[in-house]
Design a protein around this motif. Sequence first.
Motif, PDB file in Angstrom:
ATOM      1  N   ASP A   5       0.819  -1.213   0.000  1.00 31.04           N
ATOM      2  CA  ASP A   5       0.000   0.000   0.000  1.00 31.04           C
ATOM      3  C   ASP A   5       0.856   1.267   0.000  1.00 31.04           C
ATOM      4  O   ASP A   5       2.078   1.236   0.176  1.00 31.04           O
ATOM      5  N   ARG A   6       0.182   2.372  -0.180  1.00 31.33           N
ATOM      6  CA  ARG A   6       0.859   3.665  -0.296  1.00 31.33           C
ATOM      7  C   ARG A   6       1.631   4.022   0.966  1.00 31.33           C
ATOM      8  O   ARG A   6       2.747   4.565   0.903  1.00 31.33           O
ATOM      9  N   TYR A  93       6.353   9.878  -4.378  1.00 29.14           N
ATOM     10  CA  TYR A  93       5.292   9.890  -5.393  1.00 29.14           C
ATOM     11  C   TYR A  93       4.713   8.499  -5.648  1.00 29.14           C
ATOM     12  O   TYR A  93       3.764   8.358  -6.429  1.00 29.14           O
ATOM     13  N   ASN A  95       2.424   5.678  -5.375  1.00 25.12           N
ATOM     14  CA  ASN A  95       1.059   5.565  -4.870  1.00 25.12           C
ATOM     15  C   ASN A  95       0.703   4.134  -4.499  1.00 25.12           C
ATOM     16  O   ASN A  95      -0.313   3.887  -3.861  1.00 25.12           O
ATOM     17  N   THR A 107       2.901   2.404  -9.283  1.00 27.24           N
ATOM     18  CA  THR A 107       2.080   3.520  -9.749  1.00 27.24           C
ATOM     19  C   THR A 107       2.532   4.772  -9.004  1.00 27.24           C
ATOM     20  O   THR A 107       2.763   4.744  -7.788  1.00 27.24           O
ATOM     21  N   TYR A 108       2.704   5.835  -9.756  1.00 22.10           N
ATOM     22  CA  TYR A 108       3.126   7.122  -9.208  1.00 22.10           C
ATOM     23  C   TYR A 108       1.981   8.113  -9.354  1.00 22.10           C
ATOM     24  O   TYR A 108       1.308   8.163 -10.403  1.00 22.10           O
ATOM     25  N   ALA A 109       1.762   8.896  -8.314  1.00 22.94           N
ATOM     26  CA  ALA A 109       0.773   9.973  -8.353  1.00 22.94           C
ATOM     27  C   ALA A 109       1.518  11.298  -8.414  1.00 22.94           C
ATOM     28  O   ALA A 109       2.184  11.694  -7.445  1.00 22.94           O
ATOM     29  N   ASP A 112      -2.607  15.154 -10.287  1.00 19.40           N
ATOM     30  CA  ASP A 112      -3.715  14.248 -10.560  1.00 19.40           C
ATOM     31  C   ASP A 112      -3.383  13.261 -11.681  1.00 19.40           C
ATOM     32  O   ASP A 112      -4.251  12.534 -12.159  1.00 19.40           O
ATOM     33  N   ILE A 114      -1.573   9.842 -13.039  1.00 22.55           N
ATOM     34  CA  ILE A 114      -1.162   8.527 -12.550  1.00 22.55           C
ATOM     35  C   ILE A 114      -0.290   7.881 -13.619  1.00 22.55           C
ATOM     36  O   ILE A 114      -0.691   7.754 -14.781  1.00 22.55           O
TER      37      ILE A 114
END
Length: 662
Positions: A5-6, A93, A95, A107-109, A112, A114
């Motif tokens: 998780d993040r 970053y 996510n 996955t990078y945030a 807004d 992705i």
Amino acid sequence: MIVIDRATCANLATAESREWIVANGLGGFASGTIAGTLTRRYHGLLFAARRPPVSRTLLCPKIDAALGYDGRSYALATDRWGSGTVAPEGYVYVNGFVLDGTVPVWTYACGDAIIERRVWMEHNANRTYVCYRIVQARSEVAIRLRAFANHRDLHATTKAGDWHMDVRTTPEGVRVVPYDGAATIFFRADRGAFAAEHVWYRDFMYTAERDRGLDDREDHLLAASLDATLLPGESLTVAVADHDLAPVESDAAALRERERERLLLGAATGGDAQTATLPPWARQLVLGADQFVVRRPLPSDPYALSIVAGYHWFGDWGRDTAIALPGIALATGRPGVARSILLTFASYIDRGMLPNFFPDSGEPAEYNTVDAALWYVEAVRRYIEATGDGATLPRLYDAVASIVDGYTAGTRYGIGVDPADGLLQAGEPGVALTWMDAKVGDWVVTPRIGKAVEVNALWVNALRACAALAGKLGLDGTRFATAAQRAEGSFERFWNERGGCCYDVIDGPSGDDASLRPNQLFAVALPIEVLDAARRRAILEVCASRLWTPVGLRSLDPADARFVGRYGGTPAQRDAAYHQGTVWTWLAGPFALAHLRVYADPAVAAALLAECAGTLTDAALGMLGEIADGNAPFSSRGAIAQAWSVATVLDAWCTIGAGERS
């Protein structure tokens, strides 16, 4: 999928402790942390096996990405420097992270937007793919990639000095020639244009190497950069290899890997009652098991196979291969792989012995193990039992008969049958021949000279196996059966009435060794019963109460004055602790099988394995590691992915799970 998780990804210390690895079937691999930092000399995007499965060489340590989106810049890389500084801090970053089969996916945030990043290798090729895809964005995303190069041995580190590599752009991408005679490194992308660079980034800091008391600094060369602009839904894929690259077709390359994983799971679950209902953790181990299968070309067979003992630093070891083979190949429904590995090692039998290991730099195999050949006989027995392969049986019988005959006649290091009792003795000062083989300089930590308990349990089983195989071929196996009967009658000598369990070694230089170790477990777990039911139960109970942990078995009783509860420190300190209390995960499989034989309760035995499999996120994600501390919380140590750990747990589950469902 294994999902991180993040919150975990955003904690640098935790994210650095979670590692991933993908292998290519040649001995090469890519590996790193979910944080993106290089914390080991063994982290990189391409370690190419130049002479499979050895001569592994770092060619590409990393490819970094920086994004421009909505007027802001986002550096996705994370680097730790010799000064202690962490910069940039791209992990903030991240996510989330998933292990999709064997493929690591970040996955990078960024605002807004992705962005997804995937890394995988082409099977049977020294080639790694890195793909960036814009999952979501309101507008275009500018991406700059920076590709790094190196050229050094798997176990070395680079201090660049004034080293100048020949870096050139070509119509296809970038070509890097580190020096005359070195492997050429090729970079190619499916969009954008590469620009050649030549900038040494010096003093990367490897925290895991620092903790291991080893050289912890390295330099890497920025060799190329690439700029591109991506719209939502578009992707950019870079391939790096030690050979000329065809145009990069990312979707096709990813599909090949996904299809290969589908076939692996299909083989393990296809109509076999023992594996038809694999739980998720066992399915993950099926995929993990394949990562250890590697090529070892022979003059007679360029596609011959072997098993890498573990990642990152092990090659293919005879003992580990023989122990791991049933779980790696038979439990996963791939008897052809098992056959190839057995025939590969048959060609290396010498004076009854199997090689202990093949040096990574390609020197001749080393013969200094007493039990590897005996585990090989057990692997042959399992293979014939599972397949009934009468066509291959004559070749395998010749191999196992040569082992038993070689040991009976006597071979290296005092290995031979004691005419007084028919048991197998082995050992000389200065060498360690059993699996407990750590040395510190000239000091053999656990010499175990004499008659080791697990060696003789294996010896009895090998003799019985040879007799049975001879019978299948219509041959006279009387000499094997007679020797087995004598050794079985003498096995009583291992019983330590005062301790209520077996001696670890008898007839050693100092007499009988009453150390409480897990080796006696094999007198219960192996097929041939060498002790009565009451004594088998006593062994299981003492191992359960003194040695069992949720991640495997301790190698020494905690009450022993020599017990070391934490594995760490310098190489000498680690070797001194290696078999003096350190937990070994591979012993979980035999323990669960012994538990089943003693208590006939498959549900409990299966639960023991499931508990051990709860460590799939402790070291290499989706794998089982080599060892753990002997004291709670039993932190993972050693190699992050170990073949016999994965294999024995998976193999035991396939046996126990079948009993649980019956």
